[in-house]
Each structure stands twice: as structure tokens, then as C-alpha cells.
Design a protein around this motif. Structure first.
Motif, PDB file in Angstrom:
ATOM      1  N   MET A   1       5.644  -7.591  -2.663  1.00  0.00           N
ATOM      2  CA  MET A   1       5.870  -7.311  -1.258  1.00  0.00           C
ATOM      3  C   MET A   1       4.658  -7.791  -0.471  1.00  0.00           C
ATOM      4  O   MET A   1       3.529  -7.406  -0.773  1.00  0.00           O
ATOM      5  N   GLU A   2       4.925  -8.604   0.514  1.00  0.00           N
ATOM      6  CA  GLU A   2       3.845  -9.172   1.316  1.00  0.00           C
ATOM      7  C   GLU A   2       3.098  -8.069   2.066  1.00  0.00           C
ATOM      8  O   GLU A   2       3.689  -7.177   2.663  1.00  0.00           O
ATOM      9  N   GLY A   3       1.774  -8.130   1.993  1.00  0.00           N
ATOM     10  CA  GLY A   3       0.953  -7.172   2.711  1.00  0.00           C
ATOM     11  C   GLY A   3       0.622  -5.927   1.917  1.00  0.00           C
ATOM     12  O   GLY A   3      -0.236  -5.153   2.310  1.00  0.00           O
ATOM     13  N   LEU A   4       1.293  -5.699   0.804  1.00  0.00           N
ATOM     14  CA  LEU A   4       1.005  -4.548  -0.063  1.00  0.00           C
ATOM     15  C   LEU A   4      -0.140  -4.936  -0.989  1.00  0.00           C
ATOM     16  O   LEU A   4      -0.156  -6.028  -1.546  1.00  0.00           O
ATOM     17  N   SER A   5      -1.131  -4.047  -1.148  1.00  0.00           N
ATOM     18  CA  SER A   5      -2.247  -4.382  -2.034  1.00  0.00           C
ATOM     19  C   SER A   5      -2.655  -3.180  -2.877  1.00  0.00           C
ATOM     20  O   SER A   5      -2.526  -2.027  -2.469  1.00  0.00           O
ATOM     21  N   PHE A   6      -3.133  -3.483  -4.055  1.00  0.00           N
ATOM     22  CA  PHE A   6      -3.645  -2.470  -4.972  1.00  0.00           C
ATOM     23  C   PHE A   6      -5.100  -2.211  -4.608  1.00  0.00           C
ATOM     24  O   PHE A   6      -5.884  -3.150  -4.458  1.00  0.00           O
ATOM     25  N   LYS A   7      -5.469  -0.938  -4.490  1.00  0.00           N
ATOM     26  CA  LYS A   7      -6.837  -0.604  -4.107  1.00  0.00           C
ATOM     27  C   LYS A   7      -7.640  -0.029  -5.265  1.00  0.00           C
ATOM     28  O   LYS A   7      -8.782  -0.425  -5.492  1.00  0.00           O
ATOM     29  N   ASN A   8      -7.046   0.906  -6.021  1.00  0.00           N
ATOM     30  CA  ASN A   8      -7.845   1.638  -6.997  1.00  0.00           C
ATOM     31  C   ASN A   8      -6.959   2.303  -8.048  1.00  0.00           C
ATOM     32  O   ASN A   8      -5.821   2.669  -7.767  1.00  0.00           O
ATOM     33  N   ARG A   9      -7.512   2.464  -9.247  1.00  0.00           N
ATOM     34  CA  ARG A   9      -6.877   3.256 -10.312  1.00  0.00           C
ATOM     35  C   ARG A   9      -7.924   4.225 -10.838  1.00  0.00           C
ATOM     36  O   ARG A   9      -8.980   3.814 -11.299  1.00  0.00           O
ATOM     37  N   GLU A  10      -7.616   5.536 -10.771  1.00  0.00           N
ATOM     38  CA  GLU A  10      -8.568   6.563 -11.187  1.00  0.00           C
ATOM     39  C   GLU A  10      -7.969   7.401 -12.315  1.00  0.00           C
ATOM     40  O   GLU A  10      -6.876   7.948 -12.177  1.00  0.00           O
ATOM     41  N   LEU A  11      -8.703   7.500 -13.429  1.00  0.00           N
ATOM     42  CA  LEU A  11      -8.254   8.305 -14.566  1.00  0.00           C
ATOM     43  C   LEU A  11      -8.272   9.784 -14.187  1.00  0.00           C
ATOM     44  O   LEU A  11      -9.282  10.303 -13.728  1.00  0.00           O
ATOM     45  N   LYS A  12      -7.144  10.452 -14.372  1.00  0.00           N
ATOM     46  CA  LYS A  12      -7.033  11.881 -14.054  1.00  0.00           C
ATOM     47  C   LYS A  12      -6.949  12.743 -15.296  1.00  0.00           C
ATOM     48  O   LYS A  12      -7.319  13.913 -15.290  1.00  0.00           O
ATOM     49  N   TYR A  13      -6.389  12.168 -16.400  1.00  0.00           N
ATOM     50  CA  TYR A  13      -6.198  12.956 -17.620  1.00  0.00           C
ATOM     51  C   TYR A  13      -6.108  12.016 -18.812  1.00  0.00           C
ATOM     52  O   TYR A  13      -5.453  10.981 -18.748  1.00  0.00           O
ATOM     53  N   ASP A  23      -2.995   5.827  -8.942  1.00  0.00           N
ATOM     54  CA  ASP A  23      -3.183   4.527  -8.305  1.00  0.00           C
ATOM     55  C   ASP A  23      -3.137   4.689  -6.798  1.00  0.00           C
ATOM     56  O   ASP A  23      -2.317   5.444  -6.274  1.00  0.00           O
ATOM     57  N   THR A  24      -4.010   3.969  -6.120  1.00  0.00           N
ATOM     58  CA  THR A  24      -4.007   3.933  -4.657  1.00  0.00           C
ATOM     59  C   THR A  24      -3.577   2.532  -4.243  1.00  0.00           C
ATOM     60  O   THR A  24      -4.174   1.543  -4.668  1.00  0.00           O
ATOM     61  N   LEU A  25      -2.526   2.470  -3.429  1.00  0.00           N
ATOM     62  CA  LEU A  25      -2.042   1.202  -2.890  1.00  0.00           C
ATOM     63  C   LEU A  25      -2.158   1.258  -1.376  1.00  0.00           C
ATOM     64  O   LEU A  25      -2.063   2.331  -0.769  1.00  0.00           O
ATOM     65  N   VAL A  26      -2.351   0.109  -0.765  1.00  0.00           N
ATOM     66  CA  VAL A  26      -2.419   0.017   0.692  1.00  0.00           C
ATOM     67  C   VAL A  26      -1.150  -0.684   1.156  1.00  0.00           C
ATOM     68  O   VAL A  26      -0.844  -1.802   0.735  1.00  0.00           O
ATOM     69  N   VAL A  33      -1.053   4.925  -0.063  1.00  0.00           N
ATOM     70  CA  VAL A  33      -0.090   5.745  -0.792  1.00  0.00           C
ATOM     71  C   VAL A  33      -0.572   5.877  -2.229  1.00  0.00           C
ATOM     72  O   VAL A  33      -1.346   5.045  -2.723  1.00  0.00           O
ATOM     73  N   TYR A  34      -0.115   6.933  -2.899  1.00  0.00           N
ATOM     74  CA  TYR A  34      -0.606   7.249  -4.238  1.00  0.00           C
ATOM     75  C   TYR A  34       0.569   7.298  -5.210  1.00  0.00           C
ATOM     76  O   TYR A  34       1.633   7.841  -4.901  1.00  0.00           O
ATOM     77  N   TYR A  35       0.331   6.709  -6.368  1.00  0.00           N
ATOM     78  CA  TYR A  35       1.335   6.696  -7.436  1.00  0.00           C
ATOM     79  C   TYR A  35       0.692   7.155  -8.727  1.00  0.00           C
ATOM     80  O   TYR A  35      -0.485   6.858  -8.992  1.00  0.00           O
ATOM     81  N   ASP A  36       1.468   7.854  -9.542  1.00  0.00           N
ATOM     82  CA  ASP A  36       1.022   8.180 -10.884  1.00  0.00           C
ATOM     83  C   ASP A  36       1.324   6.991 -11.784  1.00  0.00           C
ATOM     84  O   ASP A  36       2.329   6.291 -11.608  1.00  0.00           O
TER      85      ASP A  36
END
Length: 191
Positions: A1-13, A23-26, A33-36
Motif C-alpha cells: 500500500m502506497e504511503g504505508l511504512s514499517f517503523k518498529n518491531r519491539e519484543l514483548k514476550y 509492530d508499529t506501522l505509519v 497503528v500497532y499490530y501483534d
């Protein structure tokens, strides 16, 4: 998707078999927005077909359902399975191919002389990283059963008709097993 970008992945468990990340996406408008994201090892499963046309399954206890399950022999790809970086799932040096051969022998005592790659599945494409390659194995040769120490397995032989009935009656509900049975039903006359 144009304009969508991946920002960060943080280990939670970090568990025994999986890692859970956030995951944090812009989004295109700048909103975050945040995704598991659940990381698990890849694997393979193989529907074995004997010379009498019977399909071989393994029956074992599964913790998730707290019940006995009937499914195709399957397991995780091991580091020792990586002989090449081939992306071709039909390549005899491919890690998924080698995993399917190993799991077939370990769990049933049979080694397929021929493996036909069907497809790979992702249990939940919006959540899990794990890919499971699904094969049909024929031309069985006797090997040596060698289940993992925590596996207590019985081999079950069913006709194709019985296996299909098990799918539609809910006796088989494992996704890779259902895919393998229905693919074999469609492909058996072409193999």
C-alpha cells in the motif's frame, strides 16, 4: 500500500517456542497503528499414501485442544535441514522438503520415495510468521520410527473416503491435514 511504512518491531514476550512482538506501522496520513506479530519456526507436513491407497496419519495428544488429534506427520524445520537456500519447495535440498522426509520417518517409520509439493500455509496471515509446507508422499519405503521424547503417536490408516468424511464430520480439524486430504482428492488421478 502506497504511503504505508514499517517503523518498529519491539519484543514483548519470549516463550518456549514463540516470540511475540508489537509492530508499529505509519499509515499514509501519518497515524501510527500497532499490530501483534508472532514469530514461530517454519515446518512441513506430509500426507503419506501407501501402495494400497491408504492414507497414513498420526494420532496424538495436542495441548491446545486438550484432546487427541488426527493429522499428517509434521514438524518444525531444524537447522540441520538447511542444505541450500533454494526457494523451490520441490528441490530435494530445500529445508522444507528435508523436514517432510525426516518427520515422515520419525513419526510413522516410512520414508516417501516421491514428494509432491502442494502449497505452504500460514495459519493466520495477519498474525503469524510461520509457514508450513504441505506435501503428498508416495512410493513408501520402510524406515525407522523415532518420535521425539515428548511425542506419543499412533499411526492411523484411512481410505480417502474415510479421511474426507473425517474432515466434514469434524474428526479432523487440523488445517494442514485438511488441505493435504482435499488436495490429494483432487490430484490423485493425475499423480
Amino acid at each position: 500500500m502506497e504511503g504505508l511504512s514499517f517503523k518498529n518491531r519491539e519484543l514483548k514476550y519470549k516463550g518456549h517456542r514463540v516470540k511475540v512482538y508489537e509492530d508499529t506501522l505509519v499509515m499514509p496520513g501519518g497515524e501510527e497503528v500497532y499490530y501483534d506479530y508472532v514469530e514461530n519456526r517454519n515446518g512441513s507436513g506430509v500426507l503419506l499414501v501407501d501402495s494400497d491407497g491408504k492414507l497414513l496419519f498420526v494420532k496424538q495428544y495436542r495441548n491446545v485442544t486438550k484432546d487427541i488429534d488426527i493429522e499428517i506427520p509434521a514438524g518444525c524445520v531444524e537447522k540441520t535441514d538447511y542444505k541450500t537456500s533454494a526457494d523451490d519447495f520441490s528441490d530435494k535440498e530445500n529445508a522444507f522438503y528435508l523436514c517432510a522426509l525426516r518427520e515422515a520417518e520419525e513419526e510413522t517409520g516410512f520414508i516417501p520415495g516421491k514428494l509432491i509439493f502442494i502449497n505452504y500455509i500460514i495459519a493466520s496471515v495477519g498474525l503469524f510468521s510461520e509457514r508450513t509446507a504441505v506435501y503428498i508422499g508416495t512410493d513408501l519405503k520402510t524406515g525407522k520410527e523415532n518420535p521425539d521424547p515428548d511425542e506419543f503417536i499412533d499411526v492411523v490408516r484411512l481410505s480417502l473416503e474415510e479421511a474426507v468424511e473425517y474432515v466434514y464430520s469434524g474428526k479432523i480439524n487440523d488445517s494442514k491435514t485438511i488441505i493435504a486430504i482435499l488436495a490429494y482428492k483432487d490430484l490423485k488421478d493425475k499423480m
